[in-house]
Scaffold this motif. Structure first.
Motif, mmCIF file in Angstrom:
data_model
loop_
_atom_site.group_PDB
_atom_site.id
_atom_site.type_symbol
_atom_site.label_atom_id
_atom_site.label_comp_id
_atom_site.label_asym_id
_atom_site.label_seq_id
_atom_site.Cartn_x
_atom_site.Cartn_y
_atom_site.Cartn_z
ATOM 1 N N GLU A 14 41.194 -46.663 24.778
ATOM 2 C CA GLU A 14 40.659 -45.986 25.961
ATOM 3 C C GLU A 14 39.806 -44.786 25.546
ATOM 4 N N ALA A 15 40.267 -44.065 24.515
ATOM 5 C CA ALA A 15 39.520 -42.875 24.053
ATOM 6 C C ALA A 15 38.146 -43.293 23.535
ATOM 7 N N ALA A 16 38.116 -44.397 22.788
ATOM 8 C CA ALA A 16 36.829 -44.872 22.262
ATOM 9 C C ALA A 16 35.939 -45.336 23.411
ATOM 10 N N ARG A 17 36.549 -45.990 24.389
ATOM 11 C CA ARG A 17 35.785 -46.478 25.540
ATOM 12 C C ARG A 17 35.106 -45.301 26.265
ATOM 13 N N LEU A 18 35.874 -44.229 26.466
ATOM 14 C CA LEU A 18 35.322 -43.051 27.157
ATOM 15 C C LEU A 18 34.195 -42.425 26.343
ATOM 16 N N ALA A 19 34.408 -42.314 25.032
ATOM 17 C CA ALA A 19 33.391 -41.704 24.160
ATOM 18 C C ALA A 19 32.109 -42.525 24.183
ATOM 19 N N THR B 161 39.102 -54.323 12.692
ATOM 20 C CA THR B 161 39.976 -55.404 12.223
ATOM 21 C C THR B 161 39.192 -56.685 11.941
ATOM 22 N N ASN B 162 37.936 -56.671 12.311
ATOM 23 C CA ASN B 162 37.078 -57.854 12.102
ATOM 24 C C ASN B 162 37.719 -59.131 12.653
ATOM 25 N N CYS B 163 38.325 -59.037 13.836
ATOM 26 C CA CYS B 163 39.050 -60.183 14.394
ATOM 27 C C CYS B 163 38.132 -61.238 15.008
ATOM 28 N N LYS B 164 36.896 -60.894 15.215
ATOM 29 C CA LYS B 164 35.864 -61.822 15.729
ATOM 30 C C LYS B 164 36.020 -62.174 17.219
ATOM 31 N N LYS B 165 36.977 -61.538 17.928
ATOM 32 C CA LYS B 165 37.159 -61.903 19.348
ATOM 33 C C LYS B 165 35.910 -61.591 20.184
ATOM 34 N N CYS B 166 35.103 -60.664 19.711
ATOM 35 C CA CYS B 166 33.890 -60.272 20.454
ATOM 36 C C CYS B 166 32.750 -61.269 20.247
ATOM 37 N N GLU C 129 32.635 -54.437 26.681
ATOM 38 C CA GLU C 129 33.710 -55.245 27.290
ATOM 39 C C GLU C 129 34.118 -56.416 26.395
ATOM 40 N N LYS C 130 33.227 -56.836 25.512
ATOM 41 C CA LYS C 130 33.510 -58.018 24.668
ATOM 42 C C LYS C 130 34.623 -57.750 23.647
ATOM 43 N N CYS C 131 34.894 -56.472 23.380
ATOM 44 C CA CYS C 131 35.985 -56.166 22.436
ATOM 45 C C CYS C 131 37.239 -55.826 23.236
ATOM 46 N N PRO C 132 38.257 -56.694 23.210
ATOM 47 C CA PRO C 132 39.452 -56.433 24.039
ATOM 48 C C PRO C 132 40.364 -55.362 23.445
ATOM 49 N N ASP C 133 40.143 -55.009 22.179
ATOM 50 C CA ASP C 133 41.089 -54.112 21.507
ATOM 51 C C ASP C 133 40.614 -52.667 21.396
ATOM 52 N N VAL C 134 39.482 -52.357 21.975
ATOM 53 C CA VAL C 134 38.974 -50.989 21.860
ATOM 54 C C VAL C 134 39.895 -50.021 22.630
#
Ligand code: SF4
Length: 443
Positions: A45-50, A13-18, A38-43
């Protein structure tokens, strides 16, 4: 994972929050290990595990922390030392079998405890005794195991019989050690014992298929703390398998094969050929090498080789740069200079000691380079040496005004004399000539 592979798992989404302008920029930073997920709040859970799974080291680390010491095995991340560094030095073990007379086994354990050396300022040693149970009557095995636990060394115990191992585990429940099953086909009970006791398990494998089979059996019971144990019919087969396991785990990302590996030398080898065989396993790519010999010369060769391989190639081994007193040096003792490369220092000091002439030795910080290398890199210049002499207060340490420079850098003597007011005397090129030089040296 590459930056693009990571990018595919991000929200895009290119939201820049990271803190990065785009998801792609963040993915590239993650791939370069310059950012944290951790810097990306929108990732998701599946992506986090991968992503977490891909961040796991390709070869697991097995750690043994015992009253007798601690070692980490495995955990390597590169195929070649010049790519980065090797992290966890290959352990060396002495193999003691209950097939031999018990007195010989006890003598071997005792001899193993003496395999300690000092080399370039470090204490190095053979760490393990590896006790092997070959008989159906396990009384000698238990007796040797007890002696191994009392020896002050780390212990590995190998038996076909999980019951024999269980008896030793119960008797030494306060210790941490490796248990081993010699046959992959027959390791289910060993796996249960290892899981119940919290001990790492090494499993004998004769092929890659057997390694995969062991991995599958271990993951079916959720057991991760295991190693492969190789004792193939020839050294070349063992070496080949060590290389294949390392390549497949690092280059093909085969997590099932990414385990520390224990390599056992051939039964028939004499002490010299066994040391040669073991040296190949230290080089490529054993996490532990098990040898029968207790010959100190063989072990010194192995621990020296290991020490040379398991150093950071970007950081030469160095000693502290300072003014050293060798013997009962006084104001009128000779003053010598050298570099802080460990091998140089540990070549020079014993020769000064052998001369029986007390000396002051100024070790200049050359970033761990040897004399000629440091001089050609401008790290052992007259200006740097003059600064080191000033900093360490040599004018108060000696009452004379002579300084001995290494023969290889005779060229610096004129300028050094001009800068310091000390007469720079050209010493020998080789440390071995120092005793004679110092005996004849006149202040
Ligand atoms: S915070 Fe997540 S979604 Fe937003 S730009 Fe960064 S990576 Fe993309």
């Amino acid at each position: 994972m590459t930056g693009l592979e990571i990018y595919k798992l991000l929200p895009k989404t290119n939201c820049k929050k990271c803190g990065y302008p785009t998801c792609l920029a963040f993915a590239m930073a993650l791939a370069a290990k310059k950012a944290s997920l951790e810097k990306c709040p929108d990732v998701t859970e599946a992506a986090r595990l991968a992503l977490a799974a891909s961040a796991e080291p390709p070869i697991k680390t097995v750690e043994i922390k015992d009253a007798a010491g601690s070692v980490k095995l495995g955990g390597e991340t590169v195929l070649f030392r010049h790519e980065k560094t090797f992290w966890n030095p290959c352990a060396i073990a002495v193999r003691v079998s209950d097939a031999d007379p018990a007195a010989d086994g006890l003598e071997a354990i005792d001899a193993a405890t003496r395999l300690k050396f000092e080399r370039v300022g470090e204490q190095v040693r053979t760490e393990f005794v590896f006790i092997e149970n070959t008989k159906s009557d396990d009384s000698d095995f238990r007796h040797l195991s007890d002696a191994a636990f009392q020896s002050g060394m780390l212990v590995a115990l190998c038996s076909k019989s999980a019951a024999a191992l269980e008896a030793v585990c119960s008797a030494h429940s306060d210790r941490k050690f490796i248990i081993a099953a010699p046959l992959a086909a027959d390791c289910r009970e060993h796996l249960k014992l290892a899981a119940a006791s919290g001990l790492p398990l090494a499993v004998g494998c004769n092929s890659l298929d057997e390694c995969l089979e062991v991995s599958a059996k271990a993951s079916s019971v959720n057991f991760a703390n295991f190693l492969f144990l190789l004792k193939l019919s020839s050294p070349s087969e063992t070496l080949d398998m060590l290389v294949q396991l390392r390549r497949l785990s690092l280059k093909k990302n085969n997590r099932a094969l990414g385990r520390p590996v224990i390599a056992v030398t051939s039964d028939s080898a004499d002490a010299v050929s066994e040391a040669v065989e073991a040296a190949q396993y230290v080089e490529k790519y054993a996490s532990m090498v098990v040898v029968k010999t207790t010959e100190p010369a063989a072990h010194l060769a192995l621990v020296s080789l290991r020490q040379n391989i398991y150093t950071d190639p970007q950081k030469p081994v160095s000693v502290e740069a300072k003014l050293y007193k060798i013997g009962a040096a006084t104001l009128s003792s000779p003053l010598l200079i050298t570099t802080n490369f460990s091998l140089t220092y540990y070549s020079v000091v014993p020769e000064i000691e052998a001369s029986k002439v007390p000396c002051h030795l100024l070790v200049v910080d050359t970033e761990g380079m040897s004399v000629l290398t440091a001089w050609s890199a401008d790290k052992f210049s007259p200006e740097i040496i003059a600064e080191a002499m000033k900093k360490t207060g040599v004018t108060e340490t000696v009452s004379h005004r002579k300084v001995v420079v290494p023969g290889y850098v005779a060229v610096i003597s004129g300028k050094l004399s001009d800068l310091t007011g000390f007469e720079a005397v050209v010493g020998p090129k080789e440390a071995s000539a120092l005793p004679r030089f110092l005996k004849e040296f006149k202040l």
